[in-house]
Design an enzyme around this catalytic site. Structure first.
Site, PDB file in Angstrom:
ATOM      1  N   ASP A  12       0.858  -1.243   0.197  1.00  0.00           N
ATOM      2  CA  ASP A  12      -0.307  -0.528   0.128  1.00  0.00           C
ATOM      3  C   ASP A  12       0.748   1.165   0.046  1.00  0.00           C
ATOM      4  OD1 ASP A  12      -2.043  -1.726   0.116  1.00  0.00           O
ATOM      5  OD2 ASP A  12      -2.496  -1.284   2.674  1.00  0.00           O
ATOM      6  N   GLU A  13       2.244   0.865  -0.969  1.00  0.00           N
ATOM      7  CA  GLU A  13       2.719   2.376  -0.639  1.00  0.00           C
ATOM      8  C   GLU A  13       2.459   2.796  -1.705  1.00  0.00           C
ATOM      9  OE1 GLU A  13       3.514  -0.536  -1.035  1.00  0.00           O
ATOM     10  OE2 GLU A  13       5.700  -1.175  -0.208  1.00  0.00           O
ATOM     11  N   LYS A  15       1.991   2.348  -5.475  1.00  0.00           N
ATOM     12  CA  LYS A  15       1.984   1.293  -5.978  1.00  0.00           C
ATOM     13  C   LYS A  15       1.616   2.135  -7.256  1.00  0.00           C
ATOM     14  CE  LYS A  15       1.905  -2.360  -3.992  1.00  0.00           C
ATOM     15  NZ  LYS A  15       1.799  -1.712  -2.701  1.00  0.00           N
ATOM     16  N   LYS A  17      -0.862   4.011  -8.323  1.00  0.00           N
ATOM     17  CA  LYS A  17      -0.598   6.203  -9.074  1.00  0.00           C
ATOM     18  C   LYS A  17       1.090   5.927  -9.286  1.00  0.00           C
ATOM     19  CE  LYS A  17       0.967  10.535  -6.991  1.00  0.00           C
ATOM     20  NZ  LYS A  17       0.644  11.686  -6.149  1.00  0.00           N
ATOM     21  N   GLY A  39      -4.535  -4.082  -3.665  1.00  0.00           N
ATOM     22  CA  GLY A  39      -5.410  -3.112  -4.192  1.00  0.00           C
ATOM     23  C   GLY A  39      -4.629  -1.757  -4.559  1.00  0.00           C
ATOM     24  N   HIS A  40      -4.946  -1.876  -6.444  1.00  0.00           N
ATOM     25  CA  HIS A  40      -3.520  -0.999  -6.186  1.00  0.00           C
ATOM     26  C   HIS A  40      -4.730   0.587  -7.051  1.00  0.00           C
ATOM     27  CE1 HIS A  40      -0.298  -2.964  -6.811  1.00  0.00           C
ATOM     28  NE2 HIS A  40      -1.117  -4.072  -5.661  1.00  0.00           N
ATOM     29  N   GLN A 224       2.002  -6.125  -3.537  1.00  0.00           N
ATOM     30  CA  GLN A 224       2.831  -5.861  -2.681  1.00  0.00           C
ATOM     31  C   GLN A 224       3.840  -4.707  -1.473  1.00  0.00           C
ATOM     32  OE1 GLN A 224       1.760  -9.787  -3.690  1.00  0.00           O
ATOM     33  NE2 GLN A 224      -0.759  -8.770  -2.671  1.00  0.00           N
ATOM     34  N   THR A 239       3.054 -12.726   3.096  1.00  0.00           N
ATOM     35  CA  THR A 239       2.158 -12.845   1.692  1.00  0.00           C
ATOM     36  C   THR A 239       3.134 -14.663   1.282  1.00  0.00           C
ATOM     37  OG1 THR A 239       0.394 -13.179   0.269  1.00  0.00           O
ATOM     38  CG2 THR A 239       3.388 -12.012   0.513  1.00  0.00           C
ATOM     39  N   ARG A 303      -9.597  -2.340   6.359  1.00  0.00           N
ATOM     40  CA  ARG A 303      -9.100  -2.287   7.604  1.00  0.00           C
ATOM     41  C   ARG A 303      -8.472  -1.542   8.104  1.00  0.00           C
ATOM     42  NH1 ARG A 303      -6.048  -8.438   7.648  1.00  0.00           N
ATOM     43  NH2 ARG A 303      -6.031  -7.621   5.584  1.00  0.00           N
ATOM     44  N   PRO A 304      -8.357  -0.229   9.483  1.00  0.00           N
ATOM     45  CA  PRO A 304      -7.945   0.364   9.635  1.00  0.00           C
ATOM     46  C   PRO A 304      -5.686   0.210   9.507  1.00  0.00           C
ATOM     47  CG  PRO A 304      -8.848  -0.171  11.664  1.00  0.00           C
ATOM     48  CD  PRO A 304      -9.125  -1.340  10.464  1.00  0.00           C
ATOM     49  N   GLY A 413       4.879  11.918  -3.682  1.00  0.00           N
ATOM     50  CA  GLY A 413       3.496  12.533  -4.047  1.00  0.00           C
ATOM     51  C   GLY A 413       2.847  13.757  -2.986  1.00  0.00           C
ATOM     52  N   VAL A 414       2.471  14.324  -2.883  1.00  0.00           N
ATOM     53  CA  VAL A 414       1.460  15.183  -2.413  1.00  0.00           C
ATOM     54  C   VAL A 414       0.032  15.335  -2.289  1.00  0.00           C
ATOM     55  CG1 VAL A 414       3.794  17.342  -2.459  1.00  0.00           C
ATOM     56  CG2 VAL A 414       1.767  17.366  -4.055  1.00  0.00           C
ATOM     57  N   GLY A 415      -0.357  14.592  -2.908  1.00  0.00           N
ATOM     58  CA  GLY A 415      -1.795  13.540  -3.252  1.00  0.00           C
ATOM     59  C   GLY A 415      -2.441  12.849  -3.856  1.00  0.00           C
TER      60      GLY A 415
HETATM   61  P1  GDP Z   1      -1.235   0.637  -3.575  1.00  0.00           P
HETATM   62  O1  GDP Z   1      -1.324  -0.557  -3.280  1.00  0.00           O
HETATM   63  O2  GDP Z   1       0.282   0.351  -3.425  1.00  0.00           O
HETATM   64  O3  GDP Z   1      -1.318   0.723  -5.007  1.00  0.00           O
HETATM   65  O4  GDP Z   1      -1.305   1.460  -2.035  1.00  0.00           O
HETATM   66  P2  GDP Z   1      -3.136   1.374  -2.570  1.00  0.00           P
HETATM   67  O5  GDP Z   1      -3.614   2.209  -3.217  1.00  0.00           O
HETATM   68  O6  GDP Z   1      -3.752   0.621  -1.445  1.00  0.00           O
HETATM   69  O7  GDP Z   1      -3.178   2.901  -0.977  1.00  0.00           O
HETATM   70  C1  GDP Z   1      -3.167   3.930  -1.295  1.00  0.00           C
HETATM   71  C2  GDP Z   1      -3.164   5.183  -0.633  1.00  0.00           C
HETATM   72  O8  GDP Z   1      -2.728   6.090  -1.251  1.00  0.00           O
HETATM   73  C3  GDP Z   1      -4.325   5.314  -2.323  1.00  0.00           C
HETATM   74  O9  GDP Z   1      -6.082   6.054  -1.839  1.00  0.00           O
HETATM   75  C4  GDP Z   1      -4.083   6.072  -2.862  1.00  0.00           C
HETATM   76  O10 GDP Z   1      -5.209   6.752  -3.865  1.00  0.00           O
HETATM   77  C5  GDP Z   1      -3.345   7.254  -2.238  1.00  0.00           C
HETATM   78  N1  GDP Z   1      -1.980   8.104  -2.439  1.00  0.00           N
HETATM   79  C6  GDP Z   1      -1.161   7.394  -3.426  1.00  0.00           C
HETATM   80  N2  GDP Z   1      -0.346   7.905  -3.578  1.00  0.00           N
HETATM   81  C7  GDP Z   1      -0.718   9.323  -2.374  1.00  0.00           C
HETATM   82  C8  GDP Z   1       0.114  10.747  -1.904  1.00  0.00           C
HETATM   83  O11 GDP Z   1       0.820  11.100  -2.056  1.00  0.00           O
HETATM   84  N3  GDP Z   1      -0.578  11.432  -1.310  1.00  0.00           N
HETATM   85  C9  GDP Z   1      -2.032  10.999  -0.501  1.00  0.00           C
HETATM   86  N4  GDP Z   1      -2.307  12.022   0.021  1.00  0.00           N
HETATM   87  N5  GDP Z   1      -2.763   9.877  -0.970  1.00  0.00           N
HETATM   88  C10 GDP Z   1      -2.187   9.122  -2.018  1.00  0.00           C
HETATM   89  P1  IMO Z   2      -0.783  -4.245  -2.270  1.00  0.00           P
HETATM   90  O1  IMO Z   2      -0.415  -4.570  -3.118  1.00  0.00           O
HETATM   91  C1  IMO Z   2      -0.724  -4.783   1.942  1.00  0.00           C
HETATM   92  C2  IMO Z   2      -0.648  -8.898   3.824  1.00  0.00           C
HETATM   93  C3  IMO Z   2      -2.031  -9.004   4.633  1.00  0.00           C
HETATM   94  C4  IMO Z   2      -1.110  -9.673   5.440  1.00  0.00           C
HETATM   95  C5  IMO Z   2      -0.241 -10.486   4.829  1.00  0.00           C
HETATM   96  C6  IMO Z   2      -1.091 -12.258   4.221  1.00  0.00           C
HETATM   97  O2  IMO Z   2      -2.062  -3.610  -2.210  1.00  0.00           O
HETATM   98  O3  IMO Z   2       0.550  -3.152  -1.183  1.00  0.00           O
HETATM   99  P2  IMO Z   2      -2.673 -12.820   2.135  1.00  0.00           P
HETATM  100  O4  IMO Z   2      -4.258 -12.315   2.218  1.00  0.00           O
HETATM  101  O5  IMO Z   2      -1.513 -12.082   1.057  1.00  0.00           O
HETATM  102  O6  IMO Z   2      -1.678 -14.475   1.858  1.00  0.00           O
HETATM  103  O7  IMO Z   2      -2.531 -11.968   3.551  1.00  0.00           O
HETATM  104  O8  IMO Z   2      -0.196  -9.815   3.469  1.00  0.00           O
HETATM  105  N1  IMO Z   2      -1.673  -7.872   2.660  1.00  0.00           N
HETATM  106  C7  IMO Z   2      -1.027  -7.073   1.513  1.00  0.00           C
HETATM  107  N2  IMO Z   2      -0.840  -5.914   2.691  1.00  0.00           N
HETATM  108  N3  IMO Z   2      -1.363  -4.334   1.109  1.00  0.00           N
HETATM  109  C8  IMO Z   2      -1.021  -5.417  -0.069  1.00  0.00           C
HETATM  110  O9  IMO Z   2      -1.528  -5.771  -1.680  1.00  0.00           O
HETATM  111  C9  IMO Z   2      -1.098  -6.613   0.493  1.00  0.00           C
HETATM  112  N4  IMO Z   2      -1.632  -7.895   0.241  1.00  0.00           N
HETATM  113  C10 IMO Z   2      -1.059  -8.626   1.120  1.00  0.00           C
HETATM  114  O10 IMO Z   2      -2.912  -7.967   5.082  1.00  0.00           O
HETATM  115  O11 IMO Z   2      -1.071  -9.069   6.200  1.00  0.00           O
HETATM  116 MG    MG Z   3      -2.644  -1.384  -1.562  1.00  0.00          MG
END
Ligand code: GDP
Ligand code: IMO
Ligand code: MG
Length: 425
Positions: A12-13, A15, A17, A39-40, A224, A239, A303-304, A413-415
């Protein structure tokens, strides 16, 4: 120019975006690992896409999208995703390819994931319950695995699925006293998947090498984050696959040396969803501030997310094992308003300091962060596109992280919107 995007923390870094941005000048975008646990998020204008299996390049109308051998594909999720982006006017005909060797996540995998997690109680991993672990386990076990190419011979698949379901039912009943599942609806669904997905199915390794030979630009989209890598992460809270930079070659059939740039993605702080060690975690009002301001709730499960300070030990390690050339740092805007910021620069374990991440749960559980404190900033930075326009303290924060992780931070990233990005080359 071939590039690869790798998560440097626990996923969830941002990626999605970054891939969306880099896809603008890529011909082919390749998802090569994970499954619907990912979830990207891509935000374009007022449209928000949350992609689980499709490469984030799908949002760019000309990008060819490839799903390779190592992606564990839940056909139901994939078909749902194809439909949902079609409703937003995005078509994938003739530009989506899926590996014949990709393994299928079927209903019994999700059930197994859920039953195992429930039975573990407090010791659960906190998986996404998307059936990823059980599907990868069946892949390694080989005899009970189902691949995309198996959909070509439904008669043989039917016999195989009856054997698998019989085996799983014995397992579910003996271990979890769970109700048996019926093979018939799974077989019927597979007939439907065959009809819908076989037209997209090819040898993706051959396709990607062919594209590179023609001089096309390929972007590899990791899912991931490196800390969730089965071998090099925070095992067992990981994972079920190699999701650091080390997994890209086997995940795609393309050697790392054919990639010109490995771009590591981190947040300006750290998050983790699910259980397991997190040395720089802020289980306090600052953590809550980051969660609220950054909307830190899971894209896949809602989840939070647990929040904490930037951990340079984690990011340096992920960058080292992944051969990372540059870092894209997202969510700098989320830190706005905090009086001071901390960066974890080393761990103390049993009275000894280390800057090399120990991928071992016994050591990690004892790790105490050694922090460097930096001043924060109050100005709104969400519309800034030039590094020099950032408040000085924000510039210093980025520079400090660059020095700590020994990699240039080339995107900030700033948004969430694709436009809310500062480029530095
Ligand atoms: P991914 O799994 O690495 O693709 O990341 P996720 O989509 O799961 O989570 C990243 C969240 O941060 C998403 O809701 C994006 O829309 C948001 N996001 C990405 N870059 C930025 C940023 O620079 N600032 C803010 N505020 N939100 C961002
Ligand atoms: P993206 O690509 C954040 C975490 C789960 C759990 C562990 C194992 O969006 O960054 P799994 O269902 O893979 O067996 O769960 O890995 N996890 C992630 N956490 N972003 C993800 O993907 C994840 N994919 C798996 O929360 O801790
Ligand atoms: Mg994600």
């Amino acid at each position: 120019m071939n590039r690869c995007v790798i998560g440097l923390q626990w996923g969830d870094e941002g990626k999605g975006k970054v891939v969306d941005i880099l896809a603008e000048d890529s011909d082919v975008v390749v998802r090569y690992n994970g499954g619907a646990n990912a979830g990207h998020t891509v935000v374009v204008g007022n449209d928000k896409f949350a992609l689980h299996l499709l490469p984030s390049g799908a949002v760019r109308p000309k990008a060819i999208c490839v799903i390779t051998n190592a992606v564990v594909v839940d056909p139901e999720t994939l078909l749902g995703e194809i439909d949902s982006i079609a409703q937003k006017g995005i078509k994938l005909d003739k530009r989506l390819f899926i590996s014949e060797n990709a393994h299928l996540v079927l209903d019994y995998h999700k059930k197994e994931d859920q039953l195992r997690e429930e039975s573990l109680g407090k010791k659960k991993i906190g998986t996404t319950i998307r059936g990823i672990g059980p599907c990868n386990a069946d892949k390694m076990g080989r005899s009970y695995a189902v691949r995309m190419g198996d959909l070509r011979d439904i008669a043989s698949l039917e016999i195989k699925l009856r054997t698998i379901v019989d085996y799983k039912n014995k397992l579910f009943s003996a271990l979890y006293k769970a109700e048996p599942i019926d093979a018939k609806p799974i077989i019927e669904k597979c007939k439907f998947y065959a009809q819908k997905l076989l037209p997209f199915t090819i040898d993706t390794t051959e396709y990607i090498h062919g594209a590179i030979a023609k001089g096309k630009s390929v972007l590899f989209e990791g899912a991931q984050g490196s800390m969730l890598d089965i071998d090099h992460g925070t095992f067992p809270f990981v994972t079920s696959a190699n999701v650091s930079g080390l997994g890209m070659p086997s995940g795609s059939g393309v050697p790392a040396k054919m990639v010109d740039e490995f771009v590591g993605i981190s947040k300006a702080y750290t998050t983790r969803v699910g259980a397991g060690p997190f040395p720089s975690e802020l289980d306090n009002e600052i953590g809550q501030y980051i969660r609220d301001k950054g909307h830190e709730y899971g894209t896949t499960t809602g989840r939070p997310r647990r929040c904490g300070w930037f951990d340079a030990v984690v990011v340096s390690y992920s960058a080292t094992i992944g051969g990372i050339d540059s870092v894209a740092m997202m969510h700098l805007d989320t830190l706005t308003g905090l009086d001071e910021l901390k960066v974890c620069v080393a761990y103390e374990i049993d009275g000894k300091q280390t800057t090399f991440f120990p991928a071992n749960i016994d050591k990690l559980e004892k790790a105490k962060c050694i922090y460097q404190t930096l001043p924060g900033w109050k100005e709104d930075i969400t519309q800034i596109t030039d590094f020099g326009q950032l408040p000085l303290n924000a510039q210093n924060y980025v520079s400090f992280i660059e020095k700590s992780v020994k990699r240039p931070v080339t995107m900030i990233g700033v948004g969430p919107n694709r436009k809310q990005t500062i480029f530095r080359r």
